[in-house]
Design a protein around this motif. Sequence first.
Motif, PDB file in Angstrom:
ATOM      1  N   ARG A  60       0.815  -1.215   0.000  1.00  0.00           N
ATOM      2  CA  ARG A  60       0.000   0.000   0.000  1.00  0.00           C
ATOM      3  C   ARG A  60       0.854   1.272   0.000  1.00  0.00           C
ATOM      4  O   ARG A  60       0.328   2.371   0.072  1.00  0.00           O
ATOM      5  N   ARG A  61       2.167   1.106  -0.042  1.00  0.00           N
ATOM      6  CA  ARG A  61       3.128   2.211  -0.041  1.00  0.00           C
ATOM      7  C   ARG A  61       3.030   3.056   1.226  1.00  0.00           C
ATOM      8  O   ARG A  61       3.232   4.274   1.196  1.00  0.00           O
ATOM      9  N   GLU A  62       2.738   2.395   2.318  1.00  0.00           N
ATOM     10  CA  GLU A  62       2.674   3.084   3.599  1.00  0.00           C
ATOM     11  C   GLU A  62       3.904   2.799   4.456  1.00  0.00           C
ATOM     12  O   GLU A  62       4.019   3.309   5.570  1.00  0.00           O
ATOM     13  N   ILE A  63       4.792   1.980   3.948  1.00  0.00           N
ATOM     14  CA  ILE A  63       6.115   1.792   4.524  1.00  0.00           C
ATOM     15  C   ILE A  63       7.051   1.487   3.365  1.00  0.00           C
ATOM     16  O   ILE A  63       6.699   0.710   2.465  1.00  0.00           O
ATOM     17  N   GLU A  64       8.206   2.116   3.342  1.00  0.00           N
ATOM     18  CA  GLU A  64       9.129   1.945   2.229  1.00  0.00           C
ATOM     19  C   GLU A  64       9.718   0.530   2.233  1.00  0.00           C
ATOM     20  O   GLU A  64       9.931  -0.058   3.308  1.00  0.00           O
TER      21      GLU A  64
END
Length: 232
Positions: free
Chosen positions: A78-82
Amino acid sequence: MAFDLKRRIAAEFLGTAILVATVVGSGVMADRLSDDVAVSLLGNTIPTGAILIVLISILGPVSGAHFNPAVTIVFSARREIEPPAAALYILSQVAGGLAGMFVAHAMFELDIFQASQTVRTGAGQWLAETVATFGLVFTILAGLRFRGDAIPWLVGLYITAAYWFTASTSFANPAVAIARAFTNTFSGIRPGDLPGFVMAEVLGALLAAAVAGWMLAGRNASISPIAVKGAE
């Protein structure tokens, strides 16, 4: 995030270690105190749900309180942590799980190094782990939308319930499953059965992310410690 990556990784390690120590230790205690498997399972269930509420509440503000590679994979997707931070999270979760298992063995004066002989395999078990992890991740994502402040209780209560309605007793966590492969106690899983569980857990998590992404679209997410952005 208010905390740098080193502290976040340390929080993931510590939280997963305490979680696994609780799962394994309460299983040993329950098994010693009762010859009734149902009572022993209850004695394993309640501490696990309770410690999740505690750990997410106190470490959520530090790292997001994933304590679970399946959760980290979903938030990375979800691109909420790299991705670099996600990889370090997962490594720390697995290492923390193993550390917690070793500590539980030491507390109960068991052999530190063991391999479980508990058979947990077959279509029913794999489906149960898919369902268990689907439900856990969907609970987290729906909680983010509607009740971010209640995430610790939502997760703790979900796992408490899932211990009893899934055939696998709801591992729902690859790091926990890996650690439990090396304890020949009440909560163990035979190492050879581990790949099926891990694949089912990742599948369940990704399915939950897809369903939640469709069903819950169109609303702004509530702020919650579970979602962590950045890799600073």
